[in-house]
Scaffold this motif. Sequence first.
Motif, PDB file in Angstrom:
ATOM      1  N   MET A 112      81.169  30.281 115.415  1.00  0.00           N
ATOM      2  CA  MET A 112      81.549  30.899 114.145  1.00  0.00           C
ATOM      3  C   MET A 112      82.880  31.648 114.256  1.00  0.00           C
ATOM      4  N   LYS A 113      83.143  32.235 115.439  1.00  0.00           N
ATOM      5  CA  LYS A 113      84.411  32.946 115.610  1.00  0.00           C
ATOM      6  C   LYS A 113      85.590  31.985 115.515  1.00  0.00           C
ATOM      7  N   MET A 114      85.370  30.739 115.936  1.00  0.00           N
ATOM      8  CA  MET A 114      86.471  29.779 115.823  1.00  0.00           C
ATOM      9  C   MET A 114      86.750  29.457 114.363  1.00  0.00           C
ATOM     10  N   LEU A 115      85.692  29.481 113.550  1.00  0.00           N
ATOM     11  CA  LEU A 115      85.878  29.258 112.122  1.00  0.00           C
ATOM     12  C   LEU A 115      86.544  30.474 111.473  1.00  0.00           C
ATOM     13  N   ALA A 116      86.226  31.648 112.013  1.00  0.00           N
ATOM     14  CA  ALA A 116      86.746  32.889 111.429  1.00  0.00           C
ATOM     15  C   ALA A 116      88.156  33.222 111.907  1.00  0.00           C
TER      16      ALA A 116
ATOM     17  N   ILE B 249      87.196  32.044 103.552  1.00  0.00           N
ATOM     18  CA  ILE B 249      86.078  32.252 104.474  1.00  0.00           C
ATOM     19  C   ILE B 249      85.950  33.738 104.793  1.00  0.00           C
ATOM     20  N   GLU B 250      84.790  34.304 104.559  1.00  0.00           N
ATOM     21  CA  GLU B 250      84.535  35.703 104.905  1.00  0.00           C
ATOM     22  C   GLU B 250      83.491  35.744 106.011  1.00  0.00           C
ATOM     23  N   THR B 251      83.667  36.657 106.941  1.00  0.00           N
ATOM     24  CA  THR B 251      82.779  36.687 108.091  1.00  0.00           C
ATOM     25  C   THR B 251      82.181  38.068 108.295  1.00  0.00           C
TER      26      THR B 251
ATOM     27  N   PHE C 288      84.997  40.214  98.219  1.00  0.00           N
ATOM     28  CA  PHE C 288      86.216  39.459  97.927  1.00  0.00           C
ATOM     29  C   PHE C 288      85.994  38.019  97.467  1.00  0.00           C
ATOM     30  N   ASP C 289      84.869  37.754  96.821  1.00  0.00           N
ATOM     31  CA  ASP C 289      84.625  36.439  96.229  1.00  0.00           C
ATOM     32  C   ASP C 289      84.899  35.299  97.200  1.00  0.00           C
ATOM     33  N   ALA C 290      84.174  35.314  98.309  1.00  0.00           N
ATOM     34  CA  ALA C 290      84.349  34.250  99.292  1.00  0.00           C
ATOM     35  C   ALA C 290      83.772  32.946  98.744  1.00  0.00           C
ATOM     36  N   LYS C 291      84.310  31.832  99.253  1.00  0.00           N
ATOM     37  CA  LYS C 291      83.684  30.551  98.948  1.00  0.00           C
ATOM     38  C   LYS C 291      82.753  30.157 100.078  1.00  0.00           C
ATOM     39  N   ILE C 292      83.084  30.671 101.242  1.00  0.00           N
ATOM     40  CA  ILE C 292      82.294  30.371 102.431  1.00  0.00           C
ATOM     41  C   ILE C 292      81.993  31.690 103.126  1.00  0.00           C
ATOM     42  N   LEU C 293      80.737  31.881 103.474  1.00  0.00           N
ATOM     43  CA  LEU C 293      80.343  33.137 104.085  1.00  0.00           C
ATOM     44  C   LEU C 293      79.712  32.849 105.443  1.00  0.00           C
ATOM     45  N   VAL C 294      80.179  33.556 106.456  1.00  0.00           N
ATOM     46  CA  VAL C 294      79.583  33.435 107.776  1.00  0.00           C
ATOM     47  C   VAL C 294      78.854  34.728 108.072  1.00  0.00           C
ATOM     48  N   MET C 295      77.545  34.647 108.328  1.00  0.00           N
ATOM     49  CA  MET C 295      76.787  35.864 108.584  1.00  0.00           C
ATOM     50  C   MET C 295      76.186  35.783 109.978  1.00  0.00           C
ATOM     51  N   ASP C 296      76.731  36.590 110.890  1.00  0.00           N
ATOM     52  CA  ASP C 296      76.246  36.566 112.266  1.00  0.00           C
ATOM     53  C   ASP C 296      75.227  37.697 112.448  1.00  0.00           C
ATOM     54  N   GLU C 297      73.966  37.357 112.396  1.00  0.00           N
ATOM     55  CA  GLU C 297      72.860  38.321 112.483  1.00  0.00           C
ATOM     56  C   GLU C 297      73.081  39.515 111.549  1.00  0.00           C
ATOM     57  N   PRO C 298      73.133  39.237 110.239  1.00  0.00           N
ATOM     58  CA  PRO C 298      73.504  40.293 109.297  1.00  0.00           C
ATOM     59  C   PRO C 298      72.441  41.364 109.121  1.00  0.00           C
TER      60      PRO C 298
END
Lengths: 409, 255
Positions: B49-53, B83-85, B161-171
Amino acid sequence: MTNKNTAVTKPINKLSQLLKASELDTRMLAMVGILITVWLGLNLATDGIFLTARNLYNLSVQSSVVGIMATGMVLVIVARHIDLSVGSIVGFTGMMIAWMQVELFPVTAAWNWPFTIVIGLLLGVVIGALQGYWIAYKAIPAFVVTLGGLLIYRGAAFMVTDGRTVAPMNTDYQLLGGGINGSIGATWSLILGIIAICCVALLMYRSHKNRINHGFPAKPMAIQIALFIISATLILGFVWVMNSYNKPRSDIARGIPIPVLILIVTVIAMTMLTKLTRFGRYVFAIGGNPEAAELSGIDVKKVTMLIFALMGLLCGIAAVITTARLNAGVNSMGLMIELSVIAAAVIGGTSLNGGSGSITGAILGAVIMQSLENGMVLLGAGSAERQIIIGLVLIAAVWFDTLYKAKQR
Amino acid sequence: MSVTPLIEMKNIHKRFGGVHAVEDVSISLYPGEVVGILGHNGAGKSCLMKMLAGAMELDSGEILVNGENVTIKNPRDSRDLGIETIYQSLALADNLNAPANLFLGRELMTSMGTLDDSRMEVATRKVMHRLNPNFSNITDPVRSMSGGQRQVVAIGRAIYFDAKILVMDEPTAALGPSETAMVTDLTKQLKSEGIGIFLISHDMHDVFELCDRVMVMKNGRNVGAFKIDEVTPDDILSLIIIGKLPEDWQPRNQV
Ligand SMILES: Nc1ncnc2c1ncn2[C@@H]1O[C@H](COP(=O)(O)OP(=O)(O)OP(=O)(O)O)[C@@H](O)[C@H]1O
Ligand SMILES: [Mg+2]
């Protein structure tokens, strides 16, 4: 027993509530307390010489160089770096300014001094940026880069004229040092003081209105009025003291010295920079958590480099005041001043762990440092004793910071 | 008619010295979909996921956003692609308050070009209220907040911030039951708005409630990707622990 306890805790609670409502930093208040203690103590020890208008005038001029540099050192330390080269940069840029002004260009030409100032400031920026580049983009610890800088620019300062002193400077330029004519006179000082009070009132009113507009609780009126009265008294008191010191063999008041004006402008600009701009916010974010700053999209490297460039600029300003005050370029200018500057920032509440510090605090720190130096000179202490005291104060300040942090946790 | 995936990661590799943190992993994400990424500690989920972020550079592989090949060199690139992470480490500056953290790197400015702290504070109150109505100490440095409150700040930052893609790492790792429930509701709502979500979680209950598909990683490799109705929690556990499905496994929705 219980009775006694409640009797003691109640006023303390009230006091702490009052402090909280006034949004004054307890640490800042402690520093003001220390400053007052130091002043009263030195005044006693010097039989009243310390708190004369003449000495306070000199003290304010002496504080301005360290104060100006300390505002930059705050940002450097907040961002978890250090700059040990500031004294040498003052030496080198100062020598360059003096040499250009006196030996390279016709010293009496009207364009000479503004031009050499600009070159000197640019030189400071370039040196700072260069060091910042190595620190930010090449990941060499600031300690190492600026320790190298300390040697390099001290050596460079010597090489400008092979160690020769360059003098005298342009007569208009000398005014910037706050010498006999280097102040703005009684009338202008008073006018500036009144303008400053109006600004304080305006700022307080705007912040009050802003809070109400956004539905935040406003500060209690009594506290706002008290704060205003304190600020106004301090401003007028300062003007009064500066207006009480006359030029030699005359009754013409000196008024606010020009270097102090430069300090005031610097403090206002640096405070606005830290509180109102993205750059300032990013410096603190980097100090709090560099990784988070990076992940938030902040260009940490660029900001880091800019911090050092800014520090270089402030060294350039300090060099201008120093050469103007000495009316000469001396290659020992700024020698060891980095210690006073770092001490001022740290005494002023800038944490060596990064992430916290304030410009106002650093100015208070600079005044405390210079008061000690000045007082010791009045008491006839030599430079050896002064060095020992400043070293001890530096350690004590960091120790105090550690204690304060431990108590907060 | 086929929809273009929001994200396609193809044959991603990442090594640290001898450790193959991510090895030849491919994964896609479609609009309105929640894809769970599961695996034991150190399986390589966060690295992927960090590579995507943009927080980590990839060694090799491709990332496509909306069908277009992109290079994500830093977190700014990733944010610019929508992309929001939410990082596992939360990535908060402890010395700053919640509004400063929420808007870090994207501050609201006044017409005079200065930081608009009041407007940021008001906006932060709104977002925080959505996640945790009991949030009171909003102007204190986040250092003085509880772990759960800090996590709420990090989540607020990603959804503002109105993301289109959300990455949630153990939220929800540090959240109490009611806050977790609110994040779950929020996730469903974002999903219904057509946002694509990668969710890393160790909580099987959350995974089965929220995810449409799951991918299980073990030692950096993809050891199985399924639609959620094809597997049971026990199947997933088996994949996580031994990297295989039970011998007699058949897609559960076909039995
Ligand atoms: N910056 C780094 N430097 C070296 N090795 C790293 C780094 N980051 C991760 N690793 C290694 O990569 C592997 C995968 O780590 P990763 O953080 O992706 O695991 P994870 O699946 O998120 O685990 P967890 O469930 O504990 O969060 C681990 O072996 C880890 O030690
Ligand atoms: Mg992880």
